[in-house]
Design an enzyme around this catalytic site. Structure first.
Site, mmCIF file in Angstrom:
data_model
loop_
_atom_site.group_PDB
_atom_site.id
_atom_site.type_symbol
_atom_site.label_atom_id
_atom_site.label_comp_id
_atom_site.label_asym_id
_atom_site.label_seq_id
_atom_site.Cartn_x
_atom_site.Cartn_y
_atom_site.Cartn_z
ATOM 1 N N GLN A 175 56.813 41.121 73.089
ATOM 2 C CA GLN A 175 56.835 40.522 74.427
ATOM 3 C C GLN A 175 55.452 40.486 75.085
ATOM 4 O OE1 GLN A 175 59.482 42.873 76.850
ATOM 5 N NE2 GLN A 175 58.215 44.701 76.761
ATOM 6 N N ARG A 207 46.097 56.477 68.816
ATOM 7 C CA ARG A 207 47.184 55.510 68.601
ATOM 8 C C ARG A 207 46.650 54.108 68.337
ATOM 9 N NH1 ARG A 207 52.532 56.578 70.586
ATOM 10 N NH2 ARG A 207 52.674 58.821 70.692
ATOM 11 N N TYR A 230 44.448 68.574 70.043
ATOM 12 C CA TYR A 230 43.937 68.397 68.678
ATOM 13 C C TYR A 230 42.842 67.333 68.688
ATOM 14 C CZ TYR A 230 47.727 64.826 68.885
ATOM 15 O OH TYR A 230 48.569 63.803 69.252
ATOM 16 N N ASP A 242 62.417 54.086 68.366
ATOM 17 C CA ASP A 242 62.937 54.567 69.648
ATOM 18 C C ASP A 242 64.162 53.777 70.107
ATOM 19 O OD1 ASP A 242 61.004 56.492 69.772
ATOM 20 O OD2 ASP A 242 60.091 55.795 71.646
#
Ligand code: FAD
Length: 397
Positions: free
Chosen positions: A35, A102, A208, A286
């Site tokens: 989207q 990410r 981390y 998810d």
């Protein structure tokens, strides 16, 4: 190689891109519909555990992961106040454990897909199933027809709603502040290359290295009983994170203090659902099994879903393959949804007898806390698991 299918994947997040890449390599005609006007991930880190890196290596991404991913030497769980080590477990599984930005992970996935396979600015608004296919509608764009439709459209999944009706994700009573700090600002702390998890009453703090050790990522989780903001993510004040972790060990406070900005997430999840698939449509990531991030498994399970789904589609007709996929994946992801929720309690115990008992168990190497006891999780091979159940060949590429 089985029959080549046309597959529509709704959602261009980690789960959607990973499944698209696997299906494309298997010879299917795959298109991803996202989207947003561009592919993007939040500015934060992600742990890519060995069960996921196994799949990503199989997709040809070993080099891309190794280029920026950091491999921690150990998981190190510590006490909030004095920094005492509660547990230190070497990370030693069949495939590497990476800690990454990410954006680097998403770039690696997107870069491996031909650009004509990704359709940006395509928001799914409806779907109709026929005996031999699925017709998907997109806002402002022509509809498209597929043999299979995969809803990888995240926690607020439209595909899920269209298949199984409405139902809001639930607020878990936790919020997470996330931030990224240039590692050079923390050089004086001489941080070890581990995943450090600091546990304290009603909150925990994880940090981390990412991006070739140039950056330190942190996630600061705080219990609170309400969530009133309209948006689910929001820029927050460093002062609020500092206040939430006042009195914690200096290492935690210094990492927070070195950040220029932080963002706040309401942590939502959903209870396991009994079905993911209906006819030629199924869910992944998810959209199927949103969980608290306290096992660092949401994205990893999305990646596993993709590998299992790809293998199932080699095994038989579409509806049978989707039913098999659901049957293989549901118990595993439900278990992780429950374990992730359980870690809220385990990590956040108030100081007192239960906390002392927990700490003693961790120090004694109790199985309840042992990372070695998680080989069923980290050494899982999501692609070959199909062969053992269906009798299908494990890899027919
Ligand atoms: P998403 O990333 O949500 O992608 C869904 C995509 O679908 C989006 O791009 C969206 O724009 C698109 N979309 C939505 N609706 C439509 C529509 N109608 N039409 C078209 N497109 C649509 N997981 C780990 O494995 N390791 C970790 O270390 C880890 N840490 C975490 C830390 C925090 C604080 C949080 C909150 C989560 C963490 N997770 C971790 C979980 C992980 O981030 C998620 O599980 C994962 O990103 C889900 O990926 P997805 O592809 O299923 O969904």
């Amino acid at each position: 190689m089985g029959e080549s299918l046309s597959v529509g994947v709704v959602g261009g997040g980690i789960g959607g891109l990973a499944v698209a890449l696997g299906l494309l390599r298997d010879g299917h005609d795959v298109h991803v519909y996202e989207q947003a006007g561009r592919l993007s991930e939040v500015g934060a880190g992600v742990q890519v555990s060995p069960n996921a890196s196994r799949v990503l290596h199989g997709l040809g991404l070993a080099g891309a992961l190794a280029a920026t991913g950091v491999q921690p030497l150990a998981w190190h769980q510590r006490r909030w106040e004095d920094g005492r080590t509660l547990l230190r477990a070497p990370v030693a599984f069949a495939f590497p454990h990476y800690q990454m930005h990410r954006a680097d992970l998403l770039r690696a996935l997107a870069g491996a897909l031909p650009s004509e396979r990704i359709h940006l600015g395509h928001r799914l608004t409806g779907l109709v199933q026929h005996v031999d296919g699925v017709r998907a509608r997109f806002a402002g764009s022509p509809p498209a027809r597929f043999d299979v439709l995969v809803g990888a459209d995240g926690i607020h999944s439209s595909v899920r709603r269209l298949l199984f009706g409405p139902g809001d994700a639930r607020f878990t009573g936790c919020v997470a502040y996330r931030g990224i700090v240039p590692a050079e600002r923390l050089r004086h702390l001489d941080l070890e290359v581990t995943a450090q998890i600091w546990m304290g009453p009603g909150r925990h703090f994880v940090h981390y290295f990412i991006s070739g050790r140039r950056l330190v990522n942190f996630v600061a989780v705080v219990e609170q009983d309400h969530w009133t903001r309209e948006s689910w993510t929001d820029r927050a004040r460093i002062a609020d994170v500092r206040a939430a972790f006042a009195g914690w060990h200096p290492q935690v406070r210094e990492i927070i203090g070195a950040a220029d900005e932080t963002y706040l997430w309401a942590l939502l999840d959903r209870p396991p659902i009994p079905r993911w698939s209906d006819g030629r449509v199924t869910l992944l990531g998810d959209a199927a099994h949103a969980m608290l991030p306290f096992m660092a498994q949401g994205a990893a399970q999305a990646v596993e879903d993709g590998a299992t789904l790809t293998a199932c589609l080699r095994a038989g007709d579409v509806t049978a393959a989707l039913a098999l996929y659901e049957r293989l994946r549901l118990p595993r992801t439900s278990r992780l949804q429950e374990m992730s929720a359980g870690n809220k309690t385990r990590f956040h115990l108030p100081d007192g007898p239960a906390q002392r008992e927990r700490d003693a168990q961790m120090a004694a190497g109790s199985r309840a806390w042992s990372f070695n006891a998680l080989d069923w999780l980290y050494d899982h091979d999501a692609a070959t698991s199909v062969g053992s159940v269906s009798g299908a060949p494990a890899d027919r590429r």
